[in-house]
Scaffold this motif. Structure first.
Motif, PDB file in Angstrom:
ATOM      1  N   HIS A  31      -7.227   6.640  -7.788  1.00 49.45           N
ATOM      2  CA  HIS A  31      -6.418   5.473  -8.135  1.00 49.45           C
ATOM      3  C   HIS A  31      -7.345   4.412  -8.733  1.00 49.45           C
ATOM      4  O   HIS A  31      -7.475   4.327  -9.941  1.00 49.45           O
ATOM      5  N   VAL A  32      -8.021   3.625  -7.884  1.00 50.47           N
ATOM      6  CA  VAL A  32      -8.972   2.653  -8.437  1.00 50.47           C
ATOM      7  C   VAL A  32     -10.377   2.801  -7.853  1.00 50.47           C
ATOM      8  O   VAL A  32     -11.177   1.880  -7.933  1.00 50.47           O
ATOM      9  N   GLY A  33     -10.648   3.963  -7.274  1.00 46.40           N
ATOM     10  CA  GLY A  33     -12.042   4.279  -6.974  1.00 46.40           C
ATOM     11  C   GLY A  33     -12.553   3.977  -5.580  1.00 46.40           C
ATOM     12  O   GLY A  33     -13.766   4.020  -5.361  1.00 46.40           O
ATOM     13  N   CYS A  34     -11.686   3.674  -4.622  1.00 41.19           N
ATOM     14  CA  CYS A  34     -12.179   3.436  -3.254  1.00 41.19           C
ATOM     15  C   CYS A  34     -12.745   4.734  -2.669  1.00 41.19           C
ATOM     16  O   CYS A  34     -12.347   5.825  -3.068  1.00 41.19           O
ATOM     17  N   ASN A  56      -7.227   9.877   3.919  1.00 41.90           N
ATOM     18  CA  ASN A  56      -6.382   8.679   3.820  1.00 41.90           C
ATOM     19  C   ASN A  56      -7.153   7.603   3.061  1.00 41.90           C
ATOM     20  O   ASN A  56      -8.166   7.108   3.567  1.00 41.90           O
ATOM     21  N   CYS A  57      -6.693   7.235   1.903  1.00 36.31           N
ATOM     22  CA  CYS A  57      -7.381   6.156   1.179  1.00 36.31           C
ATOM     23  C   CYS A  57      -7.005   4.817   1.814  1.00 36.31           C
ATOM     24  O   CYS A  57      -5.821   4.501   1.953  1.00 36.31           O
ATOM     25  N   PRO A  58      -8.003   4.012   2.215  1.00 37.17           N
ATOM     26  CA  PRO A  58      -7.713   2.759   2.917  1.00 37.17           C
ATOM     27  C   PRO A  58      -7.189   1.657   1.985  1.00 37.17           C
ATOM     28  O   PRO A  58      -6.670   0.646   2.458  1.00 37.17           O
ATOM     29  N   CYS A  59      -7.306   1.841   0.686  1.00 39.14           N
ATOM     30  CA  CYS A  59      -6.989   0.726  -0.218  1.00 39.14           C
ATOM     31  C   CYS A  59      -5.487   0.574  -0.478  1.00 39.14           C
ATOM     32  O   CYS A  59      -4.938  -0.521  -0.344  1.00 39.14           O
ATOM     33  N   HIS A  60      -4.814   1.644  -0.839  1.00 43.91           N
ATOM     34  CA  HIS A  60      -3.379   1.530  -1.148  1.00 43.91           C
ATOM     35  C   HIS A  60      -2.588   2.677  -0.539  1.00 43.91           C
ATOM     36  O   HIS A  60      -1.503   3.004  -1.004  1.00 43.91           O
ATOM     37  N   GLY A  61      -3.171   3.333   0.447  1.00 42.01           N
ATOM     38  CA  GLY A  61      -2.415   4.334   1.191  1.00 42.01           C
ATOM     39  C   GLY A  61      -2.295   5.706   0.552  1.00 42.01           C
ATOM     40  O   GLY A  61      -1.427   6.493   0.949  1.00 42.01           O
ATOM     41  N   GLY A 106       1.386   8.011  -2.136  1.00 36.07           N
ATOM     42  CA  GLY A 106       0.617   6.873  -2.615  1.00 36.07           C
ATOM     43  C   GLY A 106       0.420   6.915  -4.125  1.00 36.07           C
ATOM     44  O   GLY A 106       0.906   7.834  -4.792  1.00 36.07           O
ATOM     45  N   PRO A 107      -0.294   5.930  -4.635  1.00 34.79           N
ATOM     46  CA  PRO A 107      -0.405   5.763  -6.091  1.00 34.79           C
ATOM     47  C   PRO A 107      -1.436   6.614  -6.837  1.00 34.79           C
ATOM     48  O   PRO A 107      -1.437   6.572  -8.075  1.00 34.79           O
ATOM     49  N   PRO A 108      -2.320   7.368  -6.179  1.00 35.75           N
ATOM     50  CA  PRO A 108      -3.308   8.121  -6.991  1.00 35.75           C
ATOM     51  C   PRO A 108      -2.612   9.019  -8.019  1.00 35.75           C
ATOM     52  O   PRO A 108      -1.687   9.769  -7.670  1.00 35.75           O
TER      53      PRO A 108
HETATM   54  S1  FES Z   1      -7.764   3.266  -4.488  1.00 37.23           S
HETATM   55 FE1  FES Z   1      -7.003   4.886  -3.276  1.00 37.23          FE
HETATM   56  S2  FES Z   1      -4.889   4.544  -3.214  1.00 37.23           S
HETATM   57 FE2  FES Z   1      -5.630   2.933  -4.427  1.00 37.23          FE
END
Ligand code: FES
Length: 182
Positions: free
Chosen positions: A102-105, A126-131, A143-145
């Motif tokens: 998504h945005v690289g977390c 589980n990406c902590p940034c946007h779920g 989620g958004p990826p």
């Molecule tokens: S960066 Fe992982 S869901 Fe947004």
């Protein structure tokens, strides 16, 4: 006497056939040129990615074939320095880049969370940034990826598993051919 003073003045003012002024002028340009070259060299060196053997961005030996085969199917092993997870699926090994698409977390592996695949009852990313949620194949479940986790090529060389962290492969889904059989 006048002649001898003139000769003294020439030797004091001339250096290698140049007047003192010419000599100092050229010396200044040589020094300025050396400083300029050093500065440019430093700038180029700082812009050029310095990839040390064994660090992220290079080919990394991560395990012997015996060690890899000791990891049961469904196992996900984190290589934090190398920034990927080694996931063993039925068709072989996947090296999953830990960077969310998504945005690289950085996406952590959660071994206790309910699984999103059939290989095991527990474990997912589980990406902590946007779920964003990914399974152990790196495939997105919610989620958004926009696509699965990227992968690095895995090869077997001289009895060792090698991951090329300098080559990032994007994909739209999982295919068995993406996993390396050992
Ligand atoms: S960066 Fe992982 S869901 Fe947004």
């Amino acid at each position: 006497m006048a002649e001898s003073m003139s000769s003294f003045g020439d030797s004091a003012e001339k250096t290698g056939g140049l007047t003192r002024r010419q000599f100092l002028g050229r010396a200044w340009w040589v020094a300025a040129g050396a400083v300029g070259l050093e500065t440019i060299g430093g700038l180029v060196a700082s812009l050029w990615p310095r990839i040390e053997e064994g660090s992220f961005g290079s080919k990394l030996k991560i395990a012997t074939v015996e060690e890899a085969m000791a990891m049961p199917v469904g196992t996900v092993t984190y290589f934090p320095e190398q920034r990927f997870y080694l996931s063993r699926v039925e068709s072989g090994f996947l090296a999953l880049y830990r960077k969310c698409t998504h945005v690289g977390c950085v996406v952590p592996w959660q071994p206790e969370d309910p699984s999103e695949d059939d290989l095991a009852a527990n474990g997912r990313f589980n990406c902590p940034c946007h779920g964003g949620i990914f399974d152990r194949y790196g495939v997105v479940h919610s989620g958004p990826p926009p696509r699965p986790l990227d992968i690095f090529p895995v090869t077997v060389e001289n009895g060792e598993l090698v991951v090329d962290t300098g080559t990032i492969i994007q994909r739209s889904g999982f295919e068995e051919s993406q996993a390396t059989e050992v």
